[in-house]
Scaffold this active site. Structure first.
Site, PDB file in Angstrom:
ATOM      1  N   ASP A 146      -7.049  -2.275 -12.075  1.00 51.03           N
ATOM      2  CA  ASP A 146      -6.604  -2.067 -10.493  1.00 51.03           C
ATOM      3  C   ASP A 146      -7.224  -2.984  -9.611  1.00 51.03           C
ATOM      4  O   ASP A 146      -8.258  -3.497  -9.653  1.00 51.03           O
ATOM      5  CB  ASP A 146      -6.860  -0.575 -10.276  1.00 51.03           C
ATOM      6  CG  ASP A 146      -6.317  -0.001  -9.208  1.00 51.03           C
ATOM      7  OD1 ASP A 146      -5.047  -0.442  -9.070  1.00 51.03           O
ATOM      8  OD2 ASP A 146      -6.687   1.010  -8.483  1.00 51.03           O
ATOM      9  N   GLU A 147      -6.523  -3.116  -8.577  1.00 53.55           N
ATOM     10  CA  GLU A 147      -6.832  -4.273  -7.384  1.00 53.55           C
ATOM     11  C   GLU A 147      -7.375  -5.344  -7.863  1.00 53.55           C
ATOM     12  O   GLU A 147      -7.890  -6.368  -7.617  1.00 53.55           O
ATOM     13  CB  GLU A 147      -8.068  -3.547  -6.817  1.00 53.55           C
ATOM     14  CG  GLU A 147      -7.965  -2.058  -6.255  1.00 53.55           C
ATOM     15  CD  GLU A 147      -6.968  -1.928  -5.128  1.00 53.55           C
ATOM     16  OE1 GLU A 147      -6.297  -2.712  -4.678  1.00 53.55           O
ATOM     17  OE2 GLU A 147      -6.860  -0.618  -4.511  1.00 53.55           O
ATOM     18  N   ALA A 148      -6.031  -5.836  -8.913  1.00 58.29           N
ATOM     19  CA  ALA A 148      -6.312  -6.924  -9.473  1.00 58.29           C
ATOM     20  C   ALA A 148      -6.161  -8.294  -8.313  1.00 58.29           C
ATOM     21  O   ALA A 148      -6.562  -9.595  -8.952  1.00 58.29           O
ATOM     22  CB  ALA A 148      -5.490  -7.332 -10.796  1.00 58.29           C
ATOM     23  N   GLY A 157       1.729   3.595  -4.857  1.00 56.76           N
ATOM     24  CA  GLY A 157       1.564   4.466  -6.004  1.00 56.76           C
ATOM     25  C   GLY A 157       0.884   3.628  -7.307  1.00 56.76           C
ATOM     26  O   GLY A 157       1.027   3.899  -8.476  1.00 56.76           O
ATOM     27  N   MET A 171       0.912  -1.130   0.034  1.00 52.07           N
ATOM     28  CA  MET A 171       0.132   0.042   0.016  1.00 52.07           C
ATOM     29  C   MET A 171       0.892   1.229  -0.066  1.00 52.07           C
ATOM     30  O   MET A 171       1.896   1.163   0.425  1.00 52.07           O
ATOM     31  CB  MET A 171      -0.960  -0.018   1.119  1.00 52.07           C
ATOM     32  CG  MET A 171      -1.865  -1.026   1.197  1.00 52.07           C
ATOM     33  SD  MET A 171      -3.018  -1.279   2.826  1.00 52.07           S
ATOM     34  CE  MET A 171      -3.881   0.247   2.526  1.00 52.07           C
ATOM     35  N   ASP A 172       0.402   2.425  -0.701  1.00 53.74           N
ATOM     36  CA  ASP A 172       1.143   3.461  -0.745  1.00 53.74           C
ATOM     37  C   ASP A 172       2.324   3.679  -1.775  1.00 53.74           C
ATOM     38  O   ASP A 172       2.743   4.516  -1.706  1.00 53.74           O
ATOM     39  CB  ASP A 172       1.486   4.031   0.663  1.00 53.74           C
ATOM     40  CG  ASP A 172       0.504   4.445   1.671  1.00 53.74           C
ATOM     41  OD1 ASP A 172      -0.468   5.082   1.102  1.00 53.74           O
ATOM     42  OD2 ASP A 172       0.633   4.510   2.805  1.00 53.74           O
TER      43      ASP A 172
END
Length: 215
Positions: free
Chosen positions: A103-105, A35, A32-33
């Site tokens: 995204d978020e795969a 990018g 997380m964080d």
């Protein structure tokens, strides 16, 4: 035994030539964080600027809605991926499509990762997947594992995330009522801010010791 493709530095912002070509499946990962969503949004912008047609997909975005949001304030509408959604059928319904941003795969089903490979191999579509590699227990998400096995390219994002101690942050810890936990449902949506359930990026040492740096 399946060989894992070499981890390479991302080249997401390079112009993509037009015309017929084989599709590629690329997986960009990190804690997380680091990018991931920001890069996904920038990549979508870059491809659209080149005249390419694409779809933007997400699942369990921190906003709770069908969109990609980044912590630096960028956002974009997206199609929410549900467990029963067939991604090949989705893309076919929107054709012609040149690329898909996912995204978020890590939260997709394994069957949907197979469908992403089908899009690259059978339809010549470029697929760019972004997500976590491991969950709060430091175990790989099933979808992320399959991406490591199938992707043409795998890139660890180079934006450094720091643990509270200053060491590189590698692991996503789940914090419930101020305590680090190692048991529970694999997917519980939260963010890095103050909340009953939140996440904090830690170095390996402090993840394993459970030290959140709050004493």
């Amino acid at each position: 035994m399946t060989e894992t493709p070499p981890v390479t530095e991302p080249s997401a912002l390079s112009p993509v030539p037009a015309g017929a070509r084989d599709g590629v499946l690329r997986f960009y990962f990190g804690p997380m964080d680091c990018g991931k969503s920001t890069l996904a949004l920038q990549m979508n912008y870059n491809h659209r600027r080149q005249g390419r047609r694409g779809l933007v997909l997400t699942k369990h975005d921190r906003s709770g809605g069908p969109q990609i949001t980044s912590r630096i304030g960028l956002d974009s509408e997206a199609i929410e991926v549900t467990d029963g959604l067939d991604l090949v059928e989705l893309v076919t319904e929107h054709k012609p499509i040149d690329y898909v941003i996912c995204d978020e795969a890590c939260f997709y089903t394994v069957a949907q990762i197979e469908q992403l490979a089908d899009l690259a191999d059978g339809f010549g579509i470029d697929v760019y997947a972004f997500g976590l590699a491991t969950d709060f227990r430091s175990r790989m998400f099933p979808a992320a594992r399959r991406l490591f096995e199938l992707a043409d390219e795998i890139s660890r994002l180079q934006v450094e995330v720091l643990c509270w101690c200053g060491r590189p942050g590698l692991l996503n810890a789940r914090v419930v009522d101020g305590e680090l936990v190692h048991t529970g449902e694999q997917v519980v949506i939260g963010d890095t801010g103050a909340a009953p359930v939140r996440y904090q990026v830690l170095c390996r040492r402090h993840y394993r010791s459970g030290d959140l740096g709050t004493d």
